[in-house]
Write a protein that holds these residues in place. Sequence first.
Motif, PDB file in Angstrom:
ATOM      1  N   TYR A  21       4.493 -12.630 -82.689  1.00 51.49           N
ATOM      2  CA  TYR A  21       3.702 -11.532 -83.249  1.00 51.49           C
ATOM      3  C   TYR A  21       2.466 -11.267 -82.379  1.00 51.49           C
ATOM      4  O   TYR A  21       2.178 -10.119 -82.016  1.00 51.49           O
ATOM      5  CB  TYR A  21       3.264 -11.850 -84.684  1.00 51.49           C
ATOM      6  N   ASP A  22       1.720 -12.340 -82.053  1.00 49.36           N
ATOM      7  CA  ASP A  22       0.516 -12.169 -81.230  1.00 49.36           C
ATOM      8  C   ASP A  22       0.860 -11.586 -79.865  1.00 49.36           C
ATOM      9  O   ASP A  22       0.129 -10.747 -79.334  1.00 49.36           O
ATOM     10  CB  ASP A  22      -0.227 -13.493 -81.066  1.00 49.36           C
ATOM     11  N   LEU A  23       1.958 -12.032 -79.291  1.00 46.95           N
ATOM     12  CA  LEU A  23       2.350 -11.509 -77.980  1.00 46.95           C
ATOM     13  C   LEU A  23       2.661 -10.011 -78.056  1.00 46.95           C
ATOM     14  O   LEU A  23       2.261  -9.248 -77.173  1.00 46.95           O
ATOM     15  CB  LEU A  23       3.557 -12.276 -77.442  1.00 46.95           C
ATOM     16  N   ARG A  24       3.330  -9.598 -79.098  1.00 46.95           N
ATOM     17  CA  ARG A  24       3.631  -8.164 -79.255  1.00 46.95           C
ATOM     18  C   ARG A  24       2.354  -7.371 -79.574  1.00 46.95           C
ATOM     19  O   ARG A  24       2.137  -6.294 -79.028  1.00 46.95           O
ATOM     20  CB  ARG A  24       4.664  -7.945 -80.365  1.00 46.95           C
ATOM     21  N   TYR A  25       1.535  -7.891 -80.482  1.00 43.57           N
ATOM     22  CA  TYR A  25       0.351  -7.153 -80.919  1.00 43.57           C
ATOM     23  C   TYR A  25      -0.718  -7.074 -79.823  1.00 43.57           C
ATOM     24  O   TYR A  25      -1.252  -6.003 -79.537  1.00 43.57           O
ATOM     25  CB  TYR A  25      -0.238  -7.786 -82.183  1.00 43.57           C
ATOM     26  N   TRP A  26      -1.082  -8.221 -79.235  1.00 42.51           N
ATOM     27  CA  TRP A  26      -2.181  -8.265 -78.280  1.00 42.51           C
ATOM     28  C   TRP A  26      -1.759  -7.916 -76.856  1.00 42.51           C
ATOM     29  O   TRP A  26      -2.598  -7.586 -76.031  1.00 42.51           O
ATOM     30  CB  TRP A  26      -2.862  -9.634 -78.313  1.00 42.51           C
ATOM     31  N   PRO A  69      -0.777  -9.638 -74.053  1.00 35.49           N
ATOM     32  CA  PRO A  69      -1.437 -10.272 -72.903  1.00 35.49           C
ATOM     33  C   PRO A  69      -0.632  -9.992 -71.637  1.00 35.49           C
ATOM     34  O   PRO A  69       0.595  -9.851 -71.678  1.00 35.49           O
ATOM     35  CB  PRO A  69      -1.410 -11.759 -73.265  1.00 35.49           C
ATOM     36  N   ARG A  70      -1.331  -9.907 -70.528  1.00 35.67           N
ATOM     37  CA  ARG A  70      -0.662  -9.588 -69.269  1.00 35.67           C
ATOM     38  C   ARG A  70      -0.542 -10.785 -68.338  1.00 35.67           C
ATOM     39  O   ARG A  70       0.186 -10.717 -67.358  1.00 35.67           O
ATOM     40  CB  ARG A  70      -1.400  -8.447 -68.577  1.00 35.67           C
ATOM     41  N   THR A  71      -1.285 -11.869 -68.615  1.00 36.11           N
ATOM     42  CA  THR A  71      -1.272 -13.021 -67.709  1.00 36.11           C
ATOM     43  C   THR A  71      -1.158 -14.322 -68.496  1.00 36.11           C
ATOM     44  O   THR A  71      -1.399 -14.353 -69.709  1.00 36.11           O
ATOM     45  CB  THR A  71      -2.566 -13.087 -66.874  1.00 36.11           C
ATOM     46  N   TYR A  72      -0.836 -15.401 -67.786  1.00 35.08           N
ATOM     47  CA  TYR A  72      -0.807 -16.728 -68.417  1.00 35.08           C
ATOM     48  C   TYR A  72      -2.160 -17.063 -69.031  1.00 35.08           C
ATOM     49  O   TYR A  72      -2.244 -17.602 -70.127  1.00 35.08           O
ATOM     50  CB  TYR A  72      -0.471 -17.818 -67.397  1.00 35.08           C
ATOM     51  N   GLY A  73      -3.228 -16.754 -68.312  1.00 32.09           N
ATOM     52  CA  GLY A  73      -4.570 -17.057 -68.801  1.00 32.09           C
ATOM     53  C   GLY A  73      -4.896 -16.337 -70.096  1.00 32.09           C
ATOM     54  O   GLY A  73      -5.559 -16.889 -70.980  1.00 32.09           O
ATOM     55  N   GLN A  74      -4.421 -15.115 -70.249  1.00 27.67           N
ATOM     56  CA  GLN A  74      -4.669 -14.374 -71.479  1.00 27.67           C
ATOM     57  C   GLN A  74      -3.879 -14.939 -72.646  1.00 27.67           C
ATOM     58  O   GLN A  74      -4.303 -14.829 -73.791  1.00 27.67           O
ATOM     59  CB  GLN A  74      -4.347 -12.890 -71.275  1.00 27.67           C
ATOM     60  N   VAL A  75      -2.740 -15.550 -72.369  1.00 32.26           N
ATOM     61  CA  VAL A  75      -1.970 -16.207 -73.434  1.00 32.26           C
ATOM     62  C   VAL A  75      -2.701 -17.470 -73.894  1.00 32.26           C
ATOM     63  O   VAL A  75      -2.854 -17.705 -75.085  1.00 32.26           O
ATOM     64  CB  VAL A  75      -0.544 -16.565 -72.955  1.00 32.26           C
ATOM     65  N   LEU A  76      -3.179 -18.257 -72.956  1.00 29.44           N
ATOM     66  CA  LEU A  76      -3.796 -19.542 -73.308  1.00 29.44           C
ATOM     67  C   LEU A  76      -5.208 -19.417 -73.841  1.00 29.44           C
ATOM     68  O   LEU A  76      -5.577 -20.101 -74.789  1.00 29.44           O
ATOM     69  CB  LEU A  76      -3.826 -20.466 -72.087  1.00 29.44           C
ATOM     70  N   PHE A  77      -6.028 -18.625 -73.206  1.00 31.70           N
ATOM     71  CA  PHE A  77      -7.461 -18.564 -73.529  1.00 31.70           C
ATOM     72  C   PHE A  77      -7.783 -17.213 -74.139  1.00 31.70           C
ATOM     73  O   PHE A  77      -8.079 -16.242 -73.450  1.00 31.70           O
ATOM     74  CB  PHE A  77      -8.287 -18.847 -72.265  1.00 31.70           C
ATOM     75  N   ASN A  78      -7.720 -17.154 -75.470  1.00 33.49           N
ATOM     76  CA  ASN A  78      -7.896 -15.896 -76.179  1.00 33.49           C
ATOM     77  C   ASN A  78      -8.667 -16.154 -77.476  1.00 33.49           C
ATOM     78  O   ASN A  78      -8.937 -17.285 -77.837  1.00 33.49           O
ATOM     79  CB  ASN A  78      -6.536 -15.265 -76.482  1.00 33.49           C
ATOM     80  N   TRP A  79      -8.988 -15.076 -78.177  1.00 28.78           N
ATOM     81  CA  TRP A  79      -9.575 -15.212 -79.514  1.00 28.78           C
ATOM     82  C   TRP A  79      -8.958 -14.193 -80.453  1.00 28.78           C
ATOM     83  O   TRP A  79      -9.611 -13.407 -81.105  1.00 28.78           O
ATOM     84  CB  TRP A  79     -11.081 -15.190 -79.532  1.00 28.78           C
ATOM     85  N   TRP A  80      -7.643 -14.261 -80.478  1.00 26.57           N
ATOM     86  CA  TRP A  80      -6.877 -13.402 -81.387  1.00 26.57           C
ATOM     87  C   TRP A  80      -7.070 -13.866 -82.806  1.00 26.57           C
ATOM     88  O   TRP A  80      -7.155 -15.042 -83.100  1.00 26.57           O
ATOM     89  CB  TRP A  80      -5.389 -13.456 -81.048  1.00 26.57           C
ATOM     90  N   ASP A  81      -7.116 -12.920 -83.742  1.00 29.57           N
ATOM     91  CA  ASP A  81      -7.250 -13.288 -85.152  1.00 29.57           C
ATOM     92  C   ASP A  81      -5.909 -13.318 -85.841  1.00 29.57           C
ATOM     93  O   ASP A  81      -4.887 -13.075 -85.324  1.00 29.57           O
ATOM     94  CB  ASP A  81      -8.204 -12.353 -85.895  1.00 29.57           C
TER      95      ASP A  81
END
Length: 145
Positions: free
Chosen positions: A126-131, A133-145
């Motif tokens: 869900y987070d991957l579809r909603y947010w 992210p374009r890079t590995y770093g955006q997947v790991l280091f985020n502040w998604w709610d």
Amino acid sequence: MSLQSISPFLQVLEFLQDSIDLHVQQVNPNAPQMRSYDLIQVELDYQSFYLLLHRESKMIAFAIDKKNSNGSRFDFPEFIDHSLLTKIFENLYSEYRVLSKETLETPLSGNPTFLEHAFLQYASSYDLRYWQPRTYGQVLFNWWD
């Protein structure tokens, strides 16, 4: 994540304060609960930057302070490499994995590789579809709610 849960990492930083004159300035400043990492502001050789410790793994990244157009910090961190700290963690604290700027800025592909699967396990579909992210770093280091 409480300070107690990252206390082994803080003990590492205390050792580094004594051995290489690393100065811990703040731990988790303005920390939103939904952030996927702990943020430690440090100074070394008159350079201020951040250590990011992923909350579900022992992956570390280094980043500089970056403000976006509305003045808030870290929509996604601006990653940097730090050769001295990387060598120290690789040689003395191998339980932590320092991720390079190149790795963190690697774009996600439409056809996940083995390495990409290793990063994607830390995010829900869900987070991957909603947010998106374009890079590995955006997947790991985020502040998604």
